[in-house]
Design a protein around this motif. Structure first.
Motif, PDB file in Angstrom:
ATOM      1  N   THR A   4       0.812  -1.221   0.000  1.00 31.95           N
ATOM      2  CA  THR A   4       0.000   0.000   0.000  1.00 31.95           C
ATOM      3  C   THR A   4       0.844   1.269   0.000  1.00 31.95           C
ATOM      4  O   THR A   4       0.301   2.359  -0.163  1.00 31.95           O
ATOM      5  CB  THR A   4      -0.945   0.035   1.214  1.00 31.95           C
ATOM      6  N   LYS A   5       2.160   1.136   0.212  1.00 26.43           N
ATOM      7  CA  LYS A   5       3.064   2.286   0.230  1.00 26.43           C
ATOM      8  C   LYS A   5       4.324   1.933  -0.538  1.00 26.43           C
ATOM      9  O   LYS A   5       4.646   0.754  -0.703  1.00 26.43           O
ATOM     10  CB  LYS A   5       3.487   2.623   1.668  1.00 26.43           C
ATOM     11  N   ALA A   6       5.051   2.954  -0.951  1.00 31.36           N
ATOM     12  CA  ALA A   6       6.353   2.728  -1.577  1.00 31.36           C
ATOM     13  C   ALA A   6       7.292   2.116  -0.535  1.00 31.36           C
ATOM     14  O   ALA A   6       7.181   2.407   0.663  1.00 31.36           O
ATOM     15  CB  ALA A   6       6.923   4.043  -2.095  1.00 31.36           C
ATOM     16  N   TYR A   7       8.214   1.279  -0.989  1.00 29.23           N
ATOM     17  CA  TYR A   7       9.138   0.628  -0.066  1.00 29.23           C
ATOM     18  C   TYR A   7      10.020   1.652   0.643  1.00 29.23           C
ATOM     19  O   TYR A   7      10.513   2.604   0.035  1.00 29.23           O
ATOM     20  CB  TYR A   7      10.036  -0.383  -0.796  1.00 29.23           C
ATOM     21  N   ALA A   8      10.242   1.422   1.922  1.00 27.95           N
ATOM     22  CA  ALA A   8      11.210   2.169   2.719  1.00 27.95           C
ATOM     23  C   ALA A   8      11.842   1.167   3.668  1.00 27.95           C
ATOM     24  O   ALA A   8      11.152   0.277   4.188  1.00 27.95           O
ATOM     25  CB  ALA A   8      10.536   3.287   3.500  1.00 27.95           C
ATOM     26  N   ASN A   9      13.131   1.278   3.879  1.00 27.93           N
ATOM     27  CA  ASN A   9      13.807   0.374   4.806  1.00 27.93           C
ATOM     28  C   ASN A   9      13.081   0.430   6.150  1.00 27.93           C
ATOM     29  O   ASN A   9      12.878   1.504   6.701  1.00 27.93           O
ATOM     30  CB  ASN A   9      15.277   0.787   4.957  1.00 27.93           C
ATOM     31  N   PRO A  10      12.686  -0.735   6.695  1.00 27.82           N
ATOM     32  CA  PRO A  10      11.874  -0.757   7.918  1.00 27.82           C
ATOM     33  C   PRO A  10      12.656  -0.597   9.220  1.00 27.82           C
ATOM     34  O   PRO A  10      12.056  -0.532  10.294  1.00 27.82           O
ATOM     35  CB  PRO A  10      11.228  -2.146   7.858  1.00 27.82           C
ATOM     36  N   HIS A  11      13.985  -0.501   9.158  1.00 24.09           N
ATOM     37  CA  HIS A  11      14.803  -0.419  10.373  1.00 24.09           C
ATOM     38  C   HIS A  11      14.490   0.846  11.160  1.00 24.09           C
ATOM     39  O   HIS A  11      14.614   1.957  10.646  1.00 24.09           O
ATOM     40  CB  HIS A  11      16.289  -0.465  10.003  1.00 24.09           C
ATOM     41  N   ARG A  12      14.051   0.647  12.381  1.00 21.44           N
ATOM     42  CA  ARG A  12      13.766   1.728  13.329  1.00 21.44           C
ATOM     43  C   ARG A  12      12.706   2.727  12.857  1.00 21.44           C
ATOM     44  O   ARG A  12      12.676   3.867  13.290  1.00 21.44           O
ATOM     45  CB  ARG A  12      15.043   2.456  13.730  1.00 21.44           C
ATOM     46  N   LYS A  13      11.828   2.283  11.988  1.00 19.76           N
ATOM     47  CA  LYS A  13      10.689   3.112  11.572  1.00 19.76           C
ATOM     48  C   LYS A  13       9.487   2.736  12.436  1.00 19.76           C
ATOM     49  O   LYS A  13       9.407   1.601  12.921  1.00 19.76           O
ATOM     50  CB  LYS A  13      10.349   2.853  10.092  1.00 19.76           C
ATOM     51  N   PRO A  14       8.532   3.630  12.636  1.00 25.42           N
ATOM     52  CA  PRO A  14       7.330   3.253  13.396  1.00 25.42           C
ATOM     53  C   PRO A  14       6.682   2.014  12.768  1.00 25.42           C
ATOM     54  O   PRO A  14       6.444   1.968  11.566  1.00 25.42           O
ATOM     55  CB  PRO A  14       6.424   4.481  13.257  1.00 25.42           C
ATOM     56  N   GLY A  15       6.452   1.008  13.582  1.00 24.78           N
ATOM     57  CA  GLY A  15       5.862  -0.230  13.096  1.00 24.78           C
ATOM     58  C   GLY A  15       6.824  -1.102  12.316  1.00 24.78           C
ATOM     59  O   GLY A  15       6.433  -2.111  11.753  1.00 24.78           O
ATOM     60  N   GLY A  16       8.099  -0.719  12.294  1.00 22.70           N
ATOM     61  CA  GLY A  16       9.109  -1.459  11.534  1.00 22.70           C
ATOM     62  C   GLY A  16       9.827  -2.494  12.368  1.00 22.70           C
ATOM     63  O   GLY A  16       9.277  -3.026  13.340  1.00 22.70           O
ATOM     64  N   VAL A  17      11.047  -2.777  11.996  1.00 17.11           N
ATOM     65  CA  VAL A  17      11.862  -3.782  12.663  1.00 17.11           C
ATOM     66  C   VAL A  17      13.126  -3.114  13.214  1.00 17.11           C
ATOM     67  O   VAL A  17      13.426  -1.972  12.885  1.00 17.11           O
ATOM     68  CB  VAL A  17      12.255  -4.924  11.695  1.00 17.11           C
ATOM     69  N   VAL A  18      13.868  -3.857  14.029  1.00 22.63           N
ATOM     70  CA  VAL A  18      15.140  -3.367  14.549  1.00 22.63           C
ATOM     71  C   VAL A  18      16.207  -4.404  14.235  1.00 22.63           C
ATOM     72  O   VAL A  18      16.093  -5.566  14.638  1.00 22.63           O
ATOM     73  CB  VAL A  18      15.079  -3.103  16.070  1.00 22.63           C
ATOM     74  N   ALA A  19      17.210  -3.981  13.495  1.00 24.18           N
ATOM     75  CA  ALA A  19      18.336  -4.855  13.162  1.00 24.18           C
ATOM     76  C   ALA A  19      19.512  -4.529  14.079  1.00 24.18           C
ATOM     77  O   ALA A  19      19.659  -3.392  14.542  1.00 24.18           O
ATOM     78  CB  ALA A  19      18.730  -4.666  11.703  1.00 24.18           C
ATOM     79  N   LYS A  20      20.345  -5.534  14.339  1.00 29.88           N
ATOM     80  CA  LYS A  20      21.532  -5.348  15.180  1.00 29.88           C
ATOM     81  C   LYS A  20      22.694  -6.116  14.572  1.00 29.88           C
ATOM     82  O   LYS A  20      22.490  -7.099  13.857  1.00 29.88           O
ATOM     83  CB  LYS A  20      21.293  -5.862  16.599  1.00 29.88           C
ATOM     84  N   MET A  21      23.901  -5.666  14.906  1.00 29.16           N
ATOM     85  CA  MET A  21      25.140  -6.353  14.530  1.00 29.16           C
ATOM     86  C   MET A  21      25.953  -6.537  15.806  1.00 29.16           C
ATOM     87  O   MET A  21      25.958  -5.653  16.662  1.00 29.16           O
ATOM     88  CB  MET A  21      25.939  -5.502  13.530  1.00 29.16           C
ATOM     89  N   SER A  22      26.669  -7.665  15.922  1.00 27.61           N
ATOM     90  CA  SER A  22      27.479  -7.894  17.115  1.00 27.61           C
ATOM     91  C   SER A  22      28.624  -6.886  17.207  1.00 27.61           C
ATOM     92  O   SER A  22      29.106  -6.584  18.301  1.00 27.61           O
ATOM     93  CB  SER A  22      28.019  -9.325  17.128  1.00 27.61           C
ATOM     94  N   SER A  23      29.061  -6.349  16.076  1.00 23.12           N
ATOM     95  CA  SER A  23      30.060  -5.282  16.023  1.00 23.12           C
ATOM     96  C   SER A  23      29.931  -4.631  14.653  1.00 23.12           C
ATOM     97  O   SER A  23      29.299  -5.179  13.756  1.00 23.12           O
ATOM     98  CB  SER A  23      31.480  -5.831  16.236  1.00 23.12           C
ATOM     99  N   ASN A  24      30.545  -3.477  14.500  1.00 18.06           N
ATOM    100  CA  ASN A  24      30.482  -2.755  13.234  1.00 18.06           C
ATOM    101  C   ASN A  24      31.875  -2.705  12.635  1.00 18.06           C
ATOM    102  O   ASN A  24      32.788  -2.131  13.213  1.00 18.06           O
ATOM    103  CB  ASN A  24      29.942  -1.345  13.452  1.00 18.06           C
ATOM    104  N   GLY A  25      32.038  -3.321  11.451  1.00 12.43           N
ATOM    105  CA  GLY A  25      33.340  -3.407  10.806  1.00 12.43           C
ATOM    106  C   GLY A  25      33.788  -2.142  10.094  1.00 12.43           C
ATOM    107  O   GLY A  25      34.883  -2.088   9.569  1.00 12.43           O
ATOM    108  N   GLY A  26      32.948  -1.114  10.047  1.00  9.31           N
ATOM    109  CA  GLY A  26      33.330   0.150   9.409  1.00  9.31           C
ATOM    110  C   GLY A  26      32.951   0.201   7.945  1.00  9.31           C
ATOM    111  O   GLY A  26      32.132  -0.572   7.460  1.00  9.31           O
TER     112      GLY A  26
END
Length: 164
Positions: A4-26
């Motif tokens: 019903t809407k154009a795609y937008a990355n759902p990370h940390r959006k209202p009603g979206g999802v939350v992704a995590k990484m054990s560390s950030n490689g840069g």
């Protein structure tokens, strides 16, 4: 949003999802790339070279998925360092994890930039059909060039979604 809407990355959006990484490689690595539906830019998405590196996604309060298939996208714009030995795991509390699929020396992800591969999930009988809120990729062995960097720039999960 069910188309019903154009795609937008759902990370940390209202009603979206939350992704995590054990560390950030840069080099522009960010958890949001783990849940994006297409490669973003010409960068990378990877963890530090640490054993048992992981990337995960929380579907959010009131949502669970009983997975039956999944897809990963390599996290490198130059190829190399592809996943070879890892587990897909599910959890409902982000602490206790159930192994849904184990890969050992799996070369399905080509050593090419942004390659993709997919696999059916044939979870152990005790976990089959069980819905989970959290999913993670846990790298349990070296990548294709012998390091512990987890290179991944996309996950797609398929199955039966329940929403409370």
């Amino acid at each position: 949003a069910g188309g019903t809407k154009a795609y937008a990355n759902p990370h940390r959006k209202p009603g979206g999802v939350v992704a995590k990484m054990s560390s950030n490689g840069g080099s522009g690595s960010t958890p949001s790339r783990f849940v994006d539906r297409a490669r973003v830019g010409d960068g990378f998405n990877f963890t530090n070279s640490t054993p048992n590196s992981s990337m995960s996604v929380d579907l959010g309060e009131g949502r669970q998925l009983a997975p039956d298939y999944y897809c990963l996208r390599h996290g490198s714009s130059h190829g190399g360092a592809a996943l070879r030995t890892w587990q897909l795991e599910g959890s409902n509390d982000d602490t206790t994890w159930t192994i849904l699929k184990t890969h050992a020396n799996d070369a399905a992800l080509a050593k090419e930039q942004w390659s993709t591969a997919s696999w059916p999930i044939q979870a152990p009988a005790a976990a089959a059909g069980t819905p989970y809120r959290h999913f993670r990729i846990l790298q349990t062995g070296k990548n294709s060039i012998g390091y512990d960097h987890l290179m991944c720039a996309g996950i797609e999960l398929y199955g039966l979604l329940t929403v409370e």
